[in-house]
Design a protein around this motif. Structure first.
Motif, PDB file in Angstrom:
ATOM      1  N   ASP A  74      68.555  40.251  67.736  1.00 49.04           N
ATOM      2  CA  ASP A  74      69.821  40.975  67.766  1.00 49.04           C
ATOM      3  C   ASP A  74      70.481  40.782  69.129  1.00 49.04           C
ATOM      4  OD1 ASP A  74      71.944  42.463  66.856  1.00 49.04           O
ATOM      5  OD2 ASP A  74      71.013  44.396  67.287  1.00 49.04           O
TER       6      ASP A  74
ATOM      7  N   ARG B 120      73.588  52.555  65.976  1.00 51.09           N
ATOM      8  CA  ARG B 120      74.126  51.203  65.822  1.00 51.09           C
ATOM      9  C   ARG B 120      73.192  50.346  64.965  1.00 51.09           C
ATOM     10  NH1 ARG B 120      77.180  47.269  70.025  1.00 51.09           N
ATOM     11  NH2 ARG B 120      76.860  45.347  68.901  1.00 51.09           N
ATOM     12  N   ASP B 121      71.898  50.511  65.143  1.00 54.13           N
ATOM     13  CA  ASP B 121      70.943  49.782  64.305  1.00 54.13           C
ATOM     14  C   ASP B 121      71.160  50.100  62.834  1.00 54.13           C
ATOM     15  OD1 ASP B 121      69.778  48.581  66.482  1.00 54.13           O
ATOM     16  OD2 ASP B 121      68.105  49.995  66.615  1.00 54.13           O
TER      17      ASP B 121
ATOM     18  N   ASP C  48      74.172  48.179  61.667  1.00 55.04           N
ATOM     19  CA  ASP C  48      73.893  46.751  61.522  1.00 55.04           C
ATOM     20  C   ASP C  48      73.066  46.457  60.274  1.00 55.04           C
ATOM     21  OD1 ASP C  48      75.332  46.036  63.749  1.00 55.04           O
ATOM     22  OD2 ASP C  48      73.616  46.004  65.094  1.00 55.04           O
TER      23      ASP C  48
ATOM     24  N   TYR D   1      84.600  44.741  64.845  1.00 51.56           N
ATOM     25  CA  TYR D   1      83.157  44.520  64.881  1.00 51.56           C
ATOM     26  C   TYR D   1      82.652  43.974  63.549  1.00 51.56           C
ATOM     27  CZ  TYR D   1      78.182  45.234  65.542  1.00 51.56           C
ATOM     28  OH  TYR D   1      76.829  45.020  65.632  1.00 51.56           O
TER      29      TYR D   1
ATOM     30  N   VAL E  97      80.628  40.425  63.051  1.00 55.11           N
ATOM     31  CA  VAL E  97      79.333  40.283  62.382  1.00 55.11           C
ATOM     32  C   VAL E  97      79.430  39.237  61.277  1.00 55.11           C
ATOM     33  CG1 VAL E  97      77.622  41.470  60.943  1.00 55.11           C
ATOM     34  CG2 VAL E  97      78.560  42.601  62.967  1.00 55.11           C
TER      35      VAL E  97
ATOM     36  N   LYS F   7      77.936  37.072  70.937  1.00 50.10           N
ATOM     37  CA  LYS F   7      77.573  38.380  70.386  1.00 50.10           C
ATOM     38  C   LYS F   7      77.007  39.285  71.476  1.00 50.10           C
ATOM     39  CE  LYS F   7      76.750  41.200  66.840  1.00 50.10           C
ATOM     40  NZ  LYS F   7      75.599  40.996  65.956  1.00 50.10           N
TER      41      LYS F   7
END
Length: 332
Positions: free
Chosen positions: A48, A208-209, A212, A253, A257, A330
């Motif tokens: 990541d 945030r994890d 994602d 964002y 991604v 990123k």
């Protein structure tokens, strides 16, 4: 899927090997010959927003001077000296030698000069907000700091183990391991309990994890929005907007991604038609995808894929360079 690349100087004449290595690092440092013969073995894995490198290096110098004001790098590098030593200049300070077991922190926004004569290193390029979660307000004074034994011992063990096992990790384990890295780094740095600011930032990392993980499963959903994303991960819209304020907002964002996943697919040689890739990555049309990709990477998806059609060795080096550049976009 966990992205990786490797580089080895063993199968090339020394001068050609050095030129290839310098080309590989061109986006991040000015590379020159150091003392003694040149040799390099590099294994890189993207976890990541932590990029992990296991490197065996000799006879090379990495410098960041004028480029710190121009290349936009905004992350930190955490380097463990596994064996050997490296000579470090940070800004205007004199040389400092780091030995086996030492962990060095380098702010990529500040000048540095490092000579490696014969060393094995584990290096982690870490996004700035992750470093702030570990170090809190002390981040501003971290550049050039060396954490030594015994405070570095657990961090050194963790970094060495992570680098050894990175190529075979389950992608689902990566977010937890990244949080563990930040917590262990913070424990090595702080002599007391982490500050409330650091703890709050670590909570944001967990949020945030969650975002994602959800995005990875729903990239093809063109109706994905800030509202639906907030509801899916249990955050208010305002909390979600704050979480991605530094990235230019939630919509930006999400697109970043998508573009990063598309770049990874092209690097891996996915042969699907571009129209199919556009649908799979949530773009309204192929032309929409192409415009967004070109604006970010400076070339169209089709041209990006075609650039890999070189000789075997050139293709391998080019893939490593492009993959690394994509990772850095990123990261910063």
């Amino acid at each position: 899927m966990i992205e990786q690349f490797r580089f080895s100087s063993d199968d090339l004449p020394e001068e050609e090997a050095f030129d290839r290595y310098r080309e590989l690092y061109a986006s991040g440092a000015d590379v020159t010959r150091g003392t003694g013969p040149f040799r390099a073995q590099v294994s890189a894995t993207r976890l990541d927003r932590i990029i992990l490198f296991h490197r065996q290096l000799s006879g090379v110098v990495h410098a960041r001077q004028a480029r710190v004001h121009a290349d936009g790098f905004d992350h930190f590098v955490v380097t463990l000296v596994v064996s050997g030593s490296q000579i470090i200049h940070m800004g205007d300070t004199g040389p400092v030698v780091a030995y086996a077991g030492d962990v060095i922190l380098t702010d990529m926004q500040k000048p540095s000069h490092t000579e490696i004569r014969d060393a094995v290193l584990v290096t982690a390029s870490v996004a700035r907000d992750l470093m702030e979660a570990a170090l809190g307000s002390q981040l501003a004074t971290a550049h050039g700091h060396i954490v030594t034994s015994p405070r570095s011992d657990v961090l050194a063990d963790f970094m060495a183990s992570l680098a050894h096992r990175a190529p075979t990790l389950d992608p689902a384990a990566v977010p937890g391991l990244c949080r563990a890295f930040i917590q262990i780094l913070g424990a090595a740095w702080h002599s007391a309990r982490p500050s409330p600011r650091s703890q709050a930032l670590q909570q944001e990392l967990a949020q945030r994890d969650a975002v994602d993980r959800y995005l990875a499963l729903h990239l093809s959903d063109r109706s994905l929005s800030a509202e639906s994303l907030a509801a899916a991960v249990g955050l208010s819209r305002s909390a979600l907007y704050r979480l991605f304020e530094r990235q230019g907002g939630v919509s930006r964002y999400i697109q970043a991604v998508r573009l990063d996943a598309l770049r990874a697919a092209l690097d891996d040689g996915v042969a699907l038609p571009l129209s199919t890739l556009a649908t799979a990555h949530g773009f309204a049309t192929e032309s929409h995808m192409s415009r967004a990709f070109s604006a970010t990477y400076g070339t169209s998806p089709g041209a990006y894929r075609m650039a890999a059609l070189a000789g075997a060795e050139g293709r391998r080096i080019e893939l490593a360079r492009r993959r690394w550049n994509g990772w850095m976009m990123k990261l910063d």
